[in-house]
Design an enzyme around this catalytic site. Structure first.
Site, PDB file in Angstrom:
ATOM      1  N   CYS A 136      11.150  -4.997   1.033  1.00  0.00           N
ATOM      2  CA  CYS A 136       9.762  -5.202   1.873  1.00  0.00           C
ATOM      3  C   CYS A 136       8.134  -4.891   0.839  1.00  0.00           C
ATOM      4  O   CYS A 136       8.826  -4.272  -0.202  1.00  0.00           O
ATOM      5  CB  CYS A 136       9.757  -4.770   2.569  1.00  0.00           C
ATOM      6  SG  CYS A 136      11.247  -4.817   4.065  1.00  0.00           S
ATOM      7  N   HIS A 167       4.113  -4.779   6.537  1.00  0.00           N
ATOM      8  CA  HIS A 167       5.266  -4.227   6.780  1.00  0.00           C
ATOM      9  C   HIS A 167       6.302  -6.080   6.648  1.00  0.00           C
ATOM     10  O   HIS A 167       5.999  -6.383   7.043  1.00  0.00           O
ATOM     11  CB  HIS A 167       5.804  -3.737   6.867  1.00  0.00           C
ATOM     12  CG  HIS A 167       7.704  -2.994   6.141  1.00  0.00           C
ATOM     13  ND1 HIS A 167       7.859  -1.879   6.999  1.00  0.00           N
ATOM     14  CD2 HIS A 167       7.872  -4.073   5.706  1.00  0.00           C
ATOM     15  CE1 HIS A 167       8.827  -1.702   6.278  1.00  0.00           C
ATOM     16  NE2 HIS A 167       8.548  -3.273   5.480  1.00  0.00           N
ATOM     17  N   THR A 214       3.930   3.522   6.122  1.00  0.00           N
ATOM     18  CA  THR A 214       5.180   2.627   6.213  1.00  0.00           C
ATOM     19  C   THR A 214       6.623   3.386   5.327  1.00  0.00           C
ATOM     20  O   THR A 214       6.182   3.984   4.303  1.00  0.00           O
ATOM     21  CB  THR A 214       4.737   1.222   6.360  1.00  0.00           C
ATOM     22  OG1 THR A 214       6.284   0.320   6.781  1.00  0.00           O
ATOM     23  CG2 THR A 214       5.068   0.892   4.266  1.00  0.00           C
TER      24      THR A 214
END
Lengths: 160, 205
Positions: free
Chosen positions: A29, A46, A23
């Protein structure tokens, strides 16, 4: 041949050996990575927010720690992974800007705390983490050995 | 008055374009006064965008960018965010301070304040335009700056989308000064209540 599969924001994915999951540009996040030591099945989510309750826009379970992590485990089990062989690694949860509004205070930290709580409830041990700070991270999670590579701008690269 | 979907869409785009034009007009005067030279600006794109599109607009989640963030309070509440490539940020600093930074230099505190001041001016210019069109009163906070991957910078407003709605007003701004071209992406991210209120006041909802 190894394939590196992308996981978008508020999204999750699972795969098996020899692939990897990645990711890009995690900020506040949190990337939760789960490894099954027996089957080498890996999963990555995520997450953007701690909890789905009290949020108006909550139709996507992968957006939240409380709904996303159990779903990720389920998807891994569908591929043949077993909870008792799983461990987790966490990265992200940075504070990119100082905020004056109290309700948005340190969302990164709240995300990390929620992810830990949910993993604990699921009896999955957290073996490593690289969280907090005020910088972004790109992460790559390898099914080969469960190593998590973390890249930053100006803060170097490390593996946990 | 009954309007077809197409007519609605056209009206809506016209209103957003008008917002971009008035805002840019305000920004040109403020910036030109600040640097004491003539500049030109244009607004190639004004539209409402979804959260998912934003990293792509900026060229990918891992691209290094400079982000300037301001809080908006008053009749409309939310955030304003400017995102620039590092090279555009360097050109902007050079234009403002008369320096000759190349794209790889690190910003000093003074250069960062200069960028934040530009953020302040541009935010003020667009908020004044919005105020002109809607009659709303809004106050902007002191700007903050971060340099990092586009995805990480955007995770901040994206999380606000996550807690509220998933739409932002996007204005692409191009600033021309002599042979330099600077691109700054402006995002106004209202809370879901403010978003409805804003569309209604603009006459498009």
């Amino acid at each position: 041949m190894m394939e590196i599969i992308k996981v978008g924001m508020a999204d999750l994915n699972v795969t098996g050996y020899p692939n990897a999951l990645t990711t890009l540009g995690l900020g506040s996040c949190v990337g939760v990575c789960i490894y099954d030591t027996k089957t080498k099945i890996i999963g990555m989510i995520h997450i953007m927010l701690p909890y789905s309750w009290g949020v108006k826009n909550n139709t996507n379970p992968a957006k939240f720690a409380d709904t996303g992590i159990p779903l990720l485990i389920e998807k891994m089990e569908e591929l043949g992974a077993a909870k008792k062989n799983m461990f987790a690694k966490l990265a992200g949860g940075a504070q990119m800007f100082e905020v004056t509004r109290s309700e948005f205070m340190n969302i990164g930290k709240r995300n990390v705390e929620a992810a830990k709580k949910v993993l604990q409830e699921q009896n999955i041990p957290i073996v490593a983490e690289d969280t907090g700070g005020n910088y972004g991270r790109t992460i790559i999670f390898y099914s080969e050995d469960g190593r998590l590579e973390i890249k930053t701008i100006g803060k170097g690269t490390k593996t946990i | 008055m009954n309007l077809s979907n197409n007519e609605m869409n056209e009206m809506y785009l016209d209103v957003l374009k008008e917002l971009g034009n008035i805002g840019t007009g305000n920004a040109v005067s403020a910036l030109a006064m600040m640097i004491g030279r003539k500049i030109n600006m244009k607004v190639p794109v004004v539209k409402m965008v979804n959260l998912q599109e934003v990293p792509e607009i900026l060229g990918g989640a891992e691209i290094p960018v400079v982000g300037i963030l301001l809080n908006v309070e008053g009749d409309i509440e939310g955030f304003i965010m400017f995102v620039m490539s590092q090279s555009s940020a360097h050109l902007l600093v050079n234009m403002l301070l008369g320096t000759t930074l190349n794209g790889y230099s690190e910003f000093t505190d003074i250069e960062k304040s200069a960028l934040m001041e530009i953020g302040n001016i541009l935010a003020g210019a667009y908020l004044t335009a919005l105020s002109t069109l809607t009659g709303f009163k809004m106050i902007q906070s002191v700007p903050q700056l971060a340099e990092d991957m586009a995805g990480a910078i955007l995770s901040f407003p994206a999380i606000q989308f996550g807690e509220t709605g998933d739409t932002a007003l996007y204005i692409e701004t191009e600033i021309f000064e002599e042979s330099n071209r600077i691109v700054a992406d402006f995002f106004l991210i209202p809370t879901i209540e403010s978003y409805q209120k804003m569309l209604k006041a603009l006459g498009v909802a």
